[in-house]
Design a protein around this motif. Structure first.
Motif, PDB file in Angstrom:
ATOM      1  N   VAL A 314       0.906  -1.193   0.084  1.00 15.20           N
ATOM      2  CA  VAL A 314       0.041   0.040  -0.154  1.00 15.20           C
ATOM      3  C   VAL A 314       0.931   1.439  -0.197  1.00 15.20           C
ATOM      4  CG1 VAL A 314      -1.901   1.257   1.227  1.00 15.20           C
ATOM      5  CG2 VAL A 314      -1.855  -1.336   1.346  1.00 15.20           C
ATOM      6  N   TRP A 347      -9.760  -0.669  -2.893  1.00 10.13           N
ATOM      7  CA  TRP A 347     -10.608  -0.531  -1.701  1.00 10.13           C
ATOM      8  C   TRP A 347      -9.729   0.435  -0.893  1.00 10.13           C
ATOM      9  CZ3 TRP A 347     -15.356  -1.276  -0.816  1.00 10.13           C
ATOM     10  CH2 TRP A 347     -15.933  -2.299  -1.447  1.00 10.13           C
ATOM     11  N   VAL A 348      -8.480   0.524  -0.967  1.00  9.67           N
ATOM     12  CA  VAL A 348      -7.671   1.515  -0.150  1.00  9.67           C
ATOM     13  C   VAL A 348      -7.958   2.887  -0.963  1.00  9.67           C
ATOM     14  CG1 VAL A 348      -5.236   2.140   0.350  1.00  9.67           C
ATOM     15  CG2 VAL A 348      -6.139  -0.264   0.888  1.00  9.67           C
ATOM     16  N   MET A 352      -9.172   6.270   0.921  1.00  8.11           N
ATOM     17  CA  MET A 352      -8.371   7.388   1.066  1.00  8.11           C
ATOM     18  C   MET A 352      -8.989   8.518   0.294  1.00  8.11           C
ATOM     19  SD  MET A 352      -4.574   5.877   1.048  1.00  8.11           S
ATOM     20  CE  MET A 352      -3.922   7.317   1.232  1.00  8.11           C
TER      21      MET A 352
END
Length: 712
Positions: A314, A347-348, A352
């Protein structure tokens, strides 16, 4: 709409936003055409050869293609590439079967099957399920060169990132003009302004994605062809062997570009959030540079399956280098559940984007001038502590602090650290088929010439006399070796001169010119801020009215410039030196220069001693563009003008010289750092050295006299 007009009405900024895609196209063109000496017609002709080869075998099965070339001893590059594609297409179903069979074997292994709730067991099941949907039935031979060019155009990612950084910094214009408190005091200057900037960032990311990725793809499609193959399954490409997405090549391109646009938007949001807490523009640049550098170091140094791998998975560069989401298969451990890396990033990114968007809107609505609140008091405390340190600095330390931390020089030096992690040391122009056997013989006997050297040659000749094969090429290579050994003197070494020619030979011009261009670019970016601090604050006359502010301050600034130059020399040329040693091998460093025909005039000094002299001379020669840059910076007020003039005088001629326009060598001092170095060319470059040395010294003397003179 007003905010967009404000940002893009700035001519310098608009020029920069247009210049970056053009520069990206130039780099792309150069990367594809350098082997054809920049002639696009030769690139087109070579591409047509491969296109015709693909058309010839398009309807053949992979087995038929492999059989057709079975008796061929030597292949052209295009034939070898075709064979590699045929091998891949014929073995892809075996690859899928192996993945499934391996999953079944691992499921039955006691060490993995004892805990069915473990991440390892679940990862085995998920991998088998993902690849179960893949099929080898529809994959086809095709011309995918254009798509491969798009994936291999790594420079586009860096240009794209730079454009996003420059746009975000445009949002901070009010900081430099001391208008932040006034803008935040108006209703439109809070939430509505933030929303407008988000819209601008999203649209800008989409447009720049098209310019940096789609335009080179279209150019490559026009040159290489293959548009009709975009409907084939994406697994038809070798690079996509590990891709489990069931999409066509065209579908992959669309998804790839959408991910790039979303990545630019998200990266911009992250940078915007970070710099929104910083009111000084120079410190905003430094914070952005530190963040980008830290993310890149985490991405490039953390191993995929280490305990810290989440910081790599990530990461800003995981979003930026989106092609790896398709070319690599990787699951991430999320609470003992395997999650596809791409799915996790999506999804991150969504979470975010929502969180950062909300935070930025709230910051725009709630934040006012710092005043005497907690943040203001903390800022005052930090500034007080900083003033204590700065007040105890010597003038040299203070000038170093100003140029590194209060200007874009710090960002340029960070870019230098990142850009010189891998320095090119050879372009392998002499590693031809004719030299291959000769190098094999050389590597057998390289080292000091002894009786064993001649014994090896005699035994090799005797072996070829009795060998039951075609030994014509071997005899020619052995004859070359015998001639070479007989030409060197007693005490000399047998060395692999072909490897040295790949670095310093007449045809090996890419390596020295490219590294010299890097040095020129970083010098231009770093030194253009040398005198701008006093000029920006309109205190130049005040400084010059003091004795220490005239010639003494000038030489202090010049010492700082030399320090920056030493750092750039260390990153570029010491990196080149280390790469050359790794390429040649440390064992040859003690060989006398007389062993090499290229350096025979230097007699018995060792190669190690010669390289030390060469790179120390390059350090001295770097002073010439430094002196010119100091002269330019003293003449012009703003950083932009200094950067433009230094670019026109130093960086752009170096770039033209890189493009194989050797006629310009006399008009740029960077040629002396490259393949026109006096130690390599001897007296042929002596006139250039004298002329540029006189220009460099004169520029420094003139700049010192102008700065030291008191003006009304």
């Amino acid at each position: 709409m007003h905010e967009a007009a404000r940002i893009f009405s700035d001519r310098k900024r608009l020029f920069l936003f247009l210049f970056l895609p053009v520069l990206c196209l130039i780099v792309f063109y150069y990367s594809k055409c350098f082997r054809y000496d920049g002639d696009v017609r030769l690139w087109k002709q070579d591409a047509d050869v491969y296109s015709r080869l693909i058309e010839k075998y398009r309807d053949h099965s992979p087995a038929d293609i492999l059989n057709d070339f079975d008796q061929t001893q030597q292949y052209t590059d295009h034939e070898y590439r075709l064979l590699e594609n045929a091998k891949y297409l014929s073995s892809y179903h075996e690859y899928l079967d192996n993945v499934r069979e391996q999953a079944e074997r691992l499921k039955k292994t006691s060490i993995f099957s004892t805990d069915e709730k473990s991440y390892t067991y679940r990862n085995i099941i998920k991998t088998a399920e993902d690849f179960a949907a893949c099929s080898a039935d529809d994959i086809k031979l095709g011309n995918y060169t254009a798509v491969e060019d798009m994936l291999g155009n790594g420079s586009a990612d860096w240009f794209y990132l730079a454009s996003i950084v420059f746009l975000v910094m445009a949002f901070m214009d009010e900081n430099g003009k001391m208008l932040l408190a006034i803008i935040r005091a108006t209703p439109a200057g809070r939430g509505r302004l933030t929303a407008a900037r988000m819209t601008i960032l999203a649209c800008f990311s989409a447009v720049m994605t098209g310019l940096f990725y789609l335009v080179p793809l279209e150019i490559s499609l026009m040159i290489n062809g293959g548009r009709e193959d975009l409907s084939n399954p994406v697994q038809s490409m070798i690079e996509m062997q590990k891709c489990t997405e069931q999409i066509s090549v065209a579908g992959f391109i669309v998804r790839y570009l959408l991910i790039k646009a979303a990545a630019g938007f998200l990266i911009g949001m992250i940078l915007w959030f970070i710099v929104s807490f910083i009111e000084r523009r120079q410190q905003s640049w430094t914070a952005a540079a530190i963040f980008v550098t830290g993310e890149y170091l985490l991405y490039s140094n953390i191993q995929p399956h280490s305990t810290m791998s989440i910081l790599r998975d990530v990461n800003v560069f995981s979003f930026l280098f989106a092609e790896k989401l398709f070319t690599e298969y990787e699951n991430v451990n999320v609470f003992s559940f395997p999650v596809r890396h791409g799915t996790l990033l999506v999804w991150v990114a969504v979470i975010m984007a929502v969180c950062l968007g909300t935070a930025l809107v709230l910051l725009g609505c709630r934040r006012y001038s710092l005043g005497d609140n907690g943040a203001g008091k903390a800022g005052k405390l930090i500034n007080t502590f900083g003033d204590m340190l700065r007040s105890r600095m010597h003038l040299y330390g203070l000038e170093s602090y100003k140029i590194v931390f209060c200007s874009i020089t710090g960002l340029a030096l960070i870019a230098c650290i990142i850009g010189t992690q891998t320095v090119l040391c050879t372009d392998v122009r002499y590693a031809t088929i004719e030299n291959y056997l000769y190098q094999r013989y050389i590597n057998e006997i390289k080292g000091p010439v002894t009786e064993d050297t001649f014994r090896y040659i005699r035994e090799a000749k005797d072996y070829l006399d009795t060998a039951d094969m075609d030994v014509g090429d071997y005899e020619e290579a052995l004859y070359r070796l015998e001639e070479y050994v007989s030409s060197i003197d007693e005490g000399d070494w047998v060395v692999d001169e072909i490897a040295l020619l790949d670095i310093y030979g007449e045809r090996a011009w890419i390596m020295p010119r490219l590294n010299s261009l890097m040095a020129a670019v970083f010098l231009t970016l770093s030194l253009s801020t040398l005198f701008t601090a006093e000029k920006d604050m309109d205190i130049t006359r005040l400084v010059r009215s003091t004795a220490r502010g005239r010639r003494y301050l000038f030489w202090i600034k010049y010492a700082v410039a030399l320090t920056v130059t030493l750092f750039i020399w260390y990153r570029v040329y010491c990196g080149e030196w280390r790469a050359i040693i790794a390429y040649l091998g440390r064992e040859v460093l003690d060989a006398p220069c007389s062993s090499y025909a290229t350096f025979r005039s230097y007699g018995s000094i060792t190669l190690k001693q010669f390289l030390r002299l060469l790179y120390l001379l390059k350090l001295v020669l770097m002073i010439i563009p430094v002196n010119i840059s100091v002269f330019v910076c003293e003449r012009y007020r703003s950083y932009e003008k200094c950067l433009l003039m230094n670019g026109l005088i130093i960086a752009i001629p170096a770039f033209i010289y890189l493009l194989h326009f050797s006629q310009i060598s006399f008009y740029t001092p960077i040629s002396l750092l490259a393949d026109r170095n006096p130690l390599l060319k001897g007296t042929s470059s002596f006139v250039e050295l004298i002329i540029w040395s006189v220009i460099g010294v004169s520029a420094l003397i003139w700049a010192e006299r102008e700065w030291g003179s008191l003006k009304p």
